[in-house]
Write an enzyme that holds these catalytic residues in place. Structure first.
Site, mmCIF file in Angstrom:
data_model
loop_
_atom_site.group_PDB
_atom_site.id
_atom_site.type_symbol
_atom_site.label_atom_id
_atom_site.label_comp_id
_atom_site.label_asym_id
_atom_site.label_seq_id
_atom_site.Cartn_x
_atom_site.Cartn_y
_atom_site.Cartn_z
ATOM 1 N N TYR A 19 3.750 4.701 11.835
ATOM 2 C CA TYR A 19 3.979 3.256 11.953
ATOM 3 C C TYR A 19 4.864 2.658 10.862
ATOM 4 O O TYR A 19 5.086 1.456 10.847
ATOM 5 C CB TYR A 19 2.647 2.507 12.015
ATOM 6 C CG TYR A 19 1.690 2.800 10.870
ATOM 7 C CD1 TYR A 19 1.825 2.142 9.653
ATOM 8 C CD2 TYR A 19 0.660 3.725 11.020
ATOM 9 C CE1 TYR A 19 0.956 2.406 8.614
ATOM 10 C CE2 TYR A 19 -0.214 3.998 9.980
ATOM 11 C CZ TYR A 19 -0.067 3.337 8.776
ATOM 12 O OH TYR A 19 -0.916 3.597 7.748
ATOM 13 N N ARG A 73 0.861 -1.184 0.000
ATOM 14 C CA ARG A 73 0.000 0.000 0.000
ATOM 15 C C ARG A 73 0.896 1.232 0.000
ATOM 16 O O ARG A 73 1.510 1.555 1.007
ATOM 17 C CB ARG A 73 -0.886 -0.040 1.253
ATOM 18 C CG ARG A 73 -2.090 0.880 1.216
ATOM 19 C CD ARG A 73 -2.724 0.976 2.602
ATOM 20 N NE ARG A 73 -1.895 1.789 3.470
ATOM 21 C CZ ARG A 73 -1.810 1.643 4.791
ATOM 22 N NH1 ARG A 73 -2.498 0.715 5.415
ATOM 23 N NH2 ARG A 73 -1.029 2.438 5.491
ATOM 24 N N HIS A 110 -3.439 4.528 4.853
ATOM 25 C CA HIS A 110 -4.648 3.696 4.796
ATOM 26 C C HIS A 110 -5.778 4.430 4.074
ATOM 27 O O HIS A 110 -6.407 3.908 3.164
ATOM 28 C CB HIS A 110 -5.057 3.327 6.221
ATOM 29 C CG HIS A 110 -6.380 2.640 6.316
ATOM 30 N ND1 HIS A 110 -6.610 1.390 5.778
ATOM 31 C CD2 HIS A 110 -7.554 3.021 6.876
ATOM 32 C CE1 HIS A 110 -7.869 1.038 6.006
ATOM 33 N NE2 HIS A 110 -8.457 2.010 6.664
#
Ligand code: TPP
Ligand code: MG
Lengths: 334, 392
Positions: free
Chosen positions: B284, B271, B275
């Site tokens: 993160y 990805r 998100h």
């Protein structure tokens, strides 16, 4: 109405007959669940169906409630009309997400393009000496979910008629079967044309003038018994069997309470946050000026369902109902 | 005897009541993700397919960029981008026949668009005007599904129903790596295998479930390995190699069509963006990790193959880019118009037969709207009767 004496049938048999007739009339009706095949279901409601219609239409699924309902959703998307059996009330909980996020919402989510005409049969309620997790009254959860119809029969004839209606309905129906009435008998003739009323009509099971007992499912026979006993006290009680919690028949209920001026709602489900609160509010909103006393509730205690050796203290019984009737401010009348 | 042959023959005859299968090897995924681009296998690939995949990848990348831009302009409430994952999205769309069904998640609007759905209709969920902006039957695309993995049993049920009716229909269900931890993933795969339903599961392993990396999601050797436990084959594929994803999905779909049951495909991808636009991926993951994946970009991989083999020249590529720009311009323009909404729609599709209390509430809203409209009229009247020169 038949005048010929017919062999008594049980509610379980009437439900089975409804499934069989629905499957005969409509090849898209499929029955699926745990042990519904060779065994005929743990309550034998689907007895004989697998033999008659084959395993493709009467399917013993893997043991997974979310999977059963989730795959039924997909089958309904493709034009089938699945009738899902949940083995017991408390074992339907794994399927909640599918029920609430998909079954109840799919018509709405797709603006009518993808309705899900499926029926979820759930044996519910106590009074059969079931050990833990076999006696829940889960109707309040379903009632609180927009998009579902919630139906529950109290008589053998209604078991047949309402289940036929539920299967034929284009809305998803949670069909709650009162476990302890599975073996109740009635001289109901399955081979006669059935007078089937649409889902959403309550019925006056016993006319009376003093007060109305509003009830459904397993508590209907208890209320009828209470009404018989009340005669000794000089009360002539009316008993209304709701038959359907969603849609709710305000008309029949309000008409009864306007006649009697007093009402008690009776159900096994817990009182706090239970169906009785909604029903009492609806009655009060519609009948305030006809009421001689506040609408009372006789419900199961707000406890986890007790061990079977104690359940008789938990379930609303005749005495508790009559105690409530006694509290309907009769002295104010004279 | 292979495991797949054993399963049909298996009958419980005591004793022993049950025998463990001894040979799961045919079901096991390869140790390394299957690749086509840059390998010998690419020579066998159909040049037309490669060109089509390329055009759709470029369109897809542009679509993702445009949708992300629309969030910044307040035209979309939220957008979970599939930038970096276009090879999976596009291959999933192109590999299906018209009669087949696609079961997308919230991240898969691109797959829906590549299958032919109008991009504005695909985006109404994320704009916030309609949960599902299209009739699922039109392109056989189930509603975009947000509760993780709950669409998987639907795909199984639909495929099963189609087979019972004798229809040649396969369902392809998309899910993320995080979604494989959900109970519905397990139940769907188990039902699919027991019923031998014509369904294919494509897991896009993009490394993260929002912020949580795969290592915290599973201890399995790979997600594709999970297939073995259900008695279906697992395939591992390079999710940035569009030709490989197309090939592996194609084989799985052919198996399903032939009545050989379901397949689990894990596509390893990444990805590239957060998100959603509302997420902060700096919390993160390291930039370096993202940068490392740029070297394995799905468009670059395919472009290199096409260029090296002389299958697409600079003019051809320019035409592809222009087509993508035109799509984006059209999307931008149409998304810049406010959707016209009717509040009475709130009640339009709750039930086939609405409850009385819903009808009452509908009447209540109708009355509120009428009162609001009268107010507007009165205000307008008052305004038009004000003496000239009044300052407000
Ligand atoms: C049942 C459920 N739980 C939680 C969420 C909230 N949620 C949305 S996306 C997401 C992460 C999903 O990760 P993955 O399955 O890997 O898919 P990806 O977003 O990476 O495509 C979470 C936790 C959800 N949508 N559904
Ligand atoms: Mg992920």
């Amino acid at each position: 109405m038949t005048t010929v004496a017919v062999k008594p049938a049980t509610m379980a048999q009437a439900l089975g007959r409804a499934l069989r007739d629905a499957m005969t009339d409509d090849p898209t009706v499929h029955v699926m669940g745990e042990d519904v095949g060779a065994l005929g279901g743990v309550f034998r409601v689907t007895d004989g169906l697998a033999k008659e219609f084959g395993e493709d239409r009467v399917t013993d699924t893997p043991l997974a409630e979310a999977g059963i309902l989730g795959t039924a959703v997909g089958m309904a998307m493709y034009g089938l009309r699945p009738v899902v059996e949940m083995q017991f009330d408390a074992f339907a909980y794994p399927a909640f997400e599918q029920l609430i996020s998909h079954v109840a919402k799919m018509r709405n989510r797709t603006r009518g393009a993808m309705p899900l005409p499926l029926t979820v049969r759930v044996p519910y309620g106590g009074g059969i000496g079931g050990v833990e997790h076999h006696s829940d009254s889960s109707e309040a959860y379903y009632m609180a979910t927009p998009g579902l119809h919630v139906v529950t029969p109290a008589t053998v004839a209604d078991a047949y008629g309402l289940l036929r209606e539920a299967i034929a309905s284009d809305d998803p129906v949670v069909f709650l079967e009162p476990k302890r009435l599975y073996w109740s008998k009635d001289s109901w003739n399955p081979d006669e044309p059935q007078a089937v009323e649409p889902i959403g009509r309550a019925v006056v099971r016993r006319p009376g003038r003093s007060a109305t007992l509003i009830t459904y499912g397993p508590s209907v026979p208890v209320c009828l018994e209470a009404a018989d006993a009340a005669r000794a006290e000089g009360w002539d009680l009316e008993v209304v069997d709701l038959r359907s919690l969603v849609p709710f028949d305000d008309e029949t209920v309000a008409a009864s309470v306007r006649r009697t001026g007093r009402a008690v709602v009776v159900h096994e489900s817990g009182g706090y946050g239970g169906p009785g609160g909604e029903i009492a509010a609806r009655v009060t909103e519609r009948c305030f000026h006809h009421l001689e006393a506040p609408v009372l509730r006789v419900a199961g205690f707000d406890i986890p369902y007790p061990p079977p050796m104690l359940e008789r203290h938990h379930l609303p019984g005749v005495d508790r109902i009559l105690d409530a009737v006694a509290r309907l401010q009769w002295e104010a009348q004279s | 005897m292979t495991v797949m042959e054993q399963r049909g023959a298996y009958r419980p005859t005591p004793p022993p009541a049950w025998q463990p299968r001894t040979d799961p090897a045919p079901l096991l995924p390869d140790a390394l993700p299957h690749r086509v681009l840059g390998t010998r296998a690419a020579d066998r690939a159909d040049p037309d397919l490669l060109r089509r995949l390329y055009a759709e990848l470029v369109r897809g990348r542009r679509y993702n960029a445009q949708a992300t831009a629309l969030t910044k302009q307040g035209r979309l409430a939220v957008y979970p981008s599939s930038t970096g994952q276009e090879a999976c999205e596009v291959a999933a769309a192109l590999v299906l026949e018209e009669r087949d069904w696609l079961f997308p998640s919230y991240r898969d609007t691109l797959a829906a668009v590549a299958r032919g759905l109008d991009p504005v209709q695909a985006l109404t969920l994320l704009r916030g005007d309609r949960h599902t902006g299209y009739d699922p039957h039109e392109h056989r695309i189930a509603p975009l599904c947000t509760p993780l993995a709950t669409q998987l049993p639907h795909a199984v049920g639909l495929a099963h129903a189609a087979r019972l009716k004798g229809d040649d229909v396969v369902a392809l269900a998309l899910v993320g790596d995080g979604g494989t931890s959900e109970g519905d993933f397990h139940e769907a795969l188990n039902f699919a295998a027991v019923w031998q339903a014509p369904v294919v599961f494509l897991v896009q392993n993009n490394g993260f479930a929002i912020s949580v990396p795969l290592a915290k999601q599973t201890a399995a050797p790979s997600l594709a390995h999970k297939a073995v436990g259900y008695g279906m084959p697992g395939r591992l594929v390079d999710g940035n190699d569009a030709a490989a994803v197309h090939e592996v999905l194609g084989e799985a779909i052919a198996r399903a069509r032939a009545g050989l049951g379901p397949t689990l495909v894990e596509a390893v991808t990444y990805r590239m963006e957060a998100h959603t636009n509302a997420d902060d991926d700096k919390r993160y993951r390291e930039d370096a990790e993202v940068e490392a994946w740029r070297a394995h970009d799905p468009i670059a991989l395919l472009e290199r193959e096409l260029t090296e083999r002389g299958l697409l020249d600079e003019d051809g590529m320019r035409a592809v880019r222009e087509d993508a720009e035109a799509m984006a311009a059209d999307l931008r323009e149409r998304m810049n118009q406010d959707p016209v909404l009717d509040p009475m729609d709130l009640f339009a599709h709750v039930y086939a037969r609405p409850t009385t209390h819903l009808l009452e509430q509908e009447a209540q809203l109708r009355a509120e709207l009428d009162a609001e409209a009268r107010h507007h009229d009165d205000d307008a009247d008052a305004q038009s009767h004000e003496p000239e020169g009044t300052t407000r």
